[in-house]
Enzyme design. Sequence first.
Site, PDB file in Angstrom:
ATOM      1  CG  ASP A 161      -8.381   4.455   0.277  1.00 26.82           C
ATOM      2  OD1 ASP A 161      -8.220   3.221   0.403  1.00 26.82           O
ATOM      3  OD2 ASP A 161      -7.597   5.293   0.745  1.00 26.82           O
ATOM      4  CG  ASP A 185      -1.921   1.056   1.315  1.00 24.86           C
ATOM      5  OD1 ASP A 185      -2.288   1.586   0.250  1.00 24.86           O
ATOM      6  OD2 ASP A 185      -2.380   1.384   2.424  1.00 24.86           O
ATOM      7  CD  GLU A 204      -0.247   5.149  -4.025  1.00 23.55           C
ATOM      8  OE1 GLU A 204       0.276   5.467  -2.939  1.00 23.55           O
ATOM      9  OE2 GLU A 204      -1.009   4.186  -4.156  1.00 23.55           O
TER      10      GLU A 204
END
Length: 775
Positions: free
Chosen positions: A478, A404, A407
Amino acid sequence: MLEETSFAIRPTNGTNETDVWQSVGDVQKIEEKKQIVSFTCERASGKIHFYRDDIVRIMIDPFAQKYASVSPAVVAAPEKVTTHVQEVENGWELKTNALTVVIERRPFRITVYDREGTVLVRDVEPVRFQAKGRIRCAHALAPTDVVYGLGEKTGVLNKRGAVWKMWNTDVYAPHNLETDPLYQSHPYMMVLKDGHAHGVFFDHTYETTFDLRHESFYTFTSEGGALDYYVFAGPHPKDVLTQYTHLVGRMPLPPKWALGYHQSRYSYETEQEVRELIDTFRAKRIPLDAIYLDIHYMDEYRVFTFDQHRFPHPKSLVQYASEQGVRIVPIVDPGVKVDAEYDTYRDGVQKDYFCKYADGTLFKGDVWPGTSVFPDFLKKKVRKWWGEQHAFYTSIGIEGIWNDMNEPSVFNEKKTMDDQVVHDGWKTHRQVHNIYGMMMTEATYNGLKKQLKGKRPFVLTRAGFSGIHRYAAVWTGDNRSFWEHLELSLPMCLNLGLSAVAFCGADVGGFAHDAHGELLVRWTQVGAFFPYFRNHCAIGFARQEPWAFGETYEQMVKRYIELRYEWLPHLYTLCFEAYQTGVPMMRPLMLEYPDDVETWNISDQFMVGNEVMIAPVMRPHTFHRLVYFPKGRWIDYWTKEKFEGGRRYIVEAPLDRLPIFVKEGAMIARAEVKQSTSIADEQLTLYVYTMEEGTSSYTLYDDDGTTFAYEKGEYVNMHIRAVFSHDTVHFHVEAEGTYQPPWRMRVVFVGHVPSTVIVNGEQRFVDEATNTFVL
Ligand code: MIG
């Protein structure tokens, strides 16, 4: 008068010479050497390189390689291709069996044709660039062309009519139709033109923009790098997928447990809670294959640690779960806490493995652990080191990792690492931002693979770039517990699939916001047929485990999780197809019916393989819906009602029913319900949706589900062909491969039962009470 400095006469913005768009100019020279056609324009050099008959790479570089590509997307080497090059009026023509490329000299323009002479790609203006490294091209589109792909994007299936940006970004809220970009970058599109498809992949790691708002063309702009793109000839959309995945690779087979039902929450906070969760699933007999540990399992969010109070005995927890057929999947973020007494930090600093500015200072950013540093995953040895750290998990029996925040997400104004950070020697973050997450995931996958000694690892990732499917499944981040987000998950995952990410899914029930019973039921129905099936929910919101909303909803949710397990043999077969051809399991109708214009823009129905269609209800208190049926005859999975294709029907869908339709003649293998994929199937059932006349075929794939033995032929492909004629059905069954499956296969006829059944030349007798016989 106030005295001013020279600043008073500063140059005005926008008129800097570096901001001027200039054309690369006309072609001056061209030559062919070893399959590569090189040409020189006034202000750029160019290359045309056939990788295969049906794949051509086009490069135009005005920057003399200052911005050479560092993309990890492409894994295929060019093959030997017979290319005919000849001078034509105003230019040159390069021709293979599948493609023709014409380079026009003045004005310089490239056109790519397919075998039939249809224009696939055509410059509508000269390629332009800015001195500081920005480059742009504009290609023709017909008003009726449909554009798919672009990876993980919001909106409907057809991506035309909007601008799409590629810059991996953590967006917690909102996920609206206008929210762009999200976590992944796939600068790749599939274009459908009059039922024929082709693909274009812009292999650019810099921020890029696709402007698809125009009637008759689109523009592609990159913030850096020479123009570097590949054209895939098609003509079938499945051909495009096979061609694209030839270039960027295909997904390995996931372990079977990765296809089961997964339960997650941010966070299950203690060992006790996780044990109780497993016990509840088992007591209620709801199938389950994995539970996720979100950030609370760590010691103050230090990766590669467990909190001593919340998770004092991780090894016995993993052991306990495994005895129940459940895998534990911990989250791992890239941020490493700055803490001189923390091994991972100290080791990484001593080895010089963290990202730095050009002047040698470490880049520091705030994430969960507080001030953190970030491994430079662009360096091979850093990836190796990061992979090795996972022995911390694998040594206690963990086989799956969840990546997670890769990015990378950083809690600052830019939401990410500073552009000025340099990676792997001297590549700026501006250049490699979009591949950072994929490099982390590669490190994770390869580390696990080494440590698991022959077992298949499972990695889930949020960030990614073209090629990410080689290492991980992707979830869409999300979302929220809104009906609109359930609806949105279809085109998002369909386009991910068309972008080669066959193994993807959205958080079932919605991540943020409060779910409720009806929404969870409808979402679980859909999720059961998505490639990746996980219920996940954010901190502070209503619990959404299958039993969270009372008995009635629980039974419905349970039924669809069970259905998932019944359908696993078929889904696994489709995984094998994706592994072999790149064609995803979850498909837009267009992928099967490209000639049918009605299918091109359907965002709210999808196919699972080539003969099963799902038409979910995704609105509150709605118990019917309009369904489009492509040509042929379709059978309602539940009621056995028949529908003639080529038109729409209103179908009933009470809350406990997901509309599923099977093509007449189809054969589909299903299993008995079981509580976990760790339990072997003793019996599979081949459901034969009989027809009066005709031939159909099915190949069921199976293997041990856990090792890489399938790469050496240890699998079984059961090829089954059925010829229906005059109330007789002839089955031709042939098993290929060396794997001995544990199951036996019985056959059930759905619909009319033929009076004579012959298998490989031998007559069989069908049990009248059950319409069944054993193959
Ligand atoms: O925004 O680890 O998308 O699935 O539960 C918080 C906590 C960071 C974002 C992920 C979400 C996960 C959450 N993470």
